[in-house]
Design a protein around this motif. Structure first.
Motif, short mmCIF file in Angstrom:
data_model
loop_
_atom_site.label_atom_id
_atom_site.label_comp_id
_atom_site.label_asym_id
_atom_site.label_seq_id
_atom_site.Cartn_x
_atom_site.Cartn_y
_atom_site.Cartn_z
N SER A 119 17.37 -23.01 15.21
CA SER A 119 17.79 -24.36 14.86
C SER A 119 19.28 -24.40 14.57
N ALA A 120 19.88 -25.55 14.76
CA ALA A 120 21.28 -25.75 14.36
C ALA A 120 21.39 -25.81 12.84
N VAL A 121 20.27 -25.99 12.16
CA VAL A 121 20.23 -26.05 10.71
C VAL A 121 20.07 -24.62 10.18
N GLU A 122 21.00 -24.20 9.36
CA GLU A 122 20.95 -22.84 8.80
C GLU A 122 19.68 -22.65 7.98
N GLY A 123 19.03 -21.51 8.18
CA GLY A 123 17.81 -21.17 7.44
C GLY A 123 16.57 -21.91 7.92
N ALA A 124 16.63 -22.41 9.16
CA ALA A 124 15.49 -23.17 9.69
C ALA A 124 15.24 -22.78 11.15
#
Length: 125
Positions: free
Chosen positions: A14-19
């Motif tokens: 994901s572009a979302v860190e930690g996801a």
């Protein structure tokens, strides 16, 4: 999710860190495989990245606290995200009262009345 689950096969960075994200082209097969195409098309755009922390962290439950809480689990027997064998394991491990629904991962979409009936039954003394 179990290592052989469809969800694990279609998780993508994901572009979302930690996801992680789910390949949206496969989301219908993973989460909504007993839903109508109309529902699948309506709900997929609302999927968001899933945090990985809850799957990686460890915590300790005690019999004195967690053990005193009544538990209920609904096994979704056509779930492609969390294999039903894993769901049965969860039930045994946590000592949960078990219900079964012949649904995918999302009974709130494919059988909302059946799910509501179980919740209603469990909410009554």
């Amino acid at each position: 999710a179990s290592p052989d689950s469809w969800m694990n096969r279609f998780m993508i960075p994901s572009a979302v860190e930690g996801a992680v994200d789910i390949d949206l082209s496969q989301a219908g097969k993973i989460f909504y495989n007993t839903c109508s195409a109309e529902i699948v098309n309506q709900v997929i755009p609302y999927l968001r990245p899933q945090a990985v922390g809850p799957f990686e962290g460890t915590f300790r439950l005690t019999p004195a606290r967690y053990g005193k809480v009544p538990k209920t689990y609904i096994v979704c027997t056509q779930d492609n995200a969390v294999h039903p064998a894993g769901q049965y394991f969860f039930c045994v491990r946590m000592g949960a009262k078990r219900y079964e629904m012949n649904t995918d991962h999302s009974p709130f979409y494919c059988d909302p009345k059946g799910l509501a009936a179980i919740i209603d039954q469990e909410a009554r003394p």
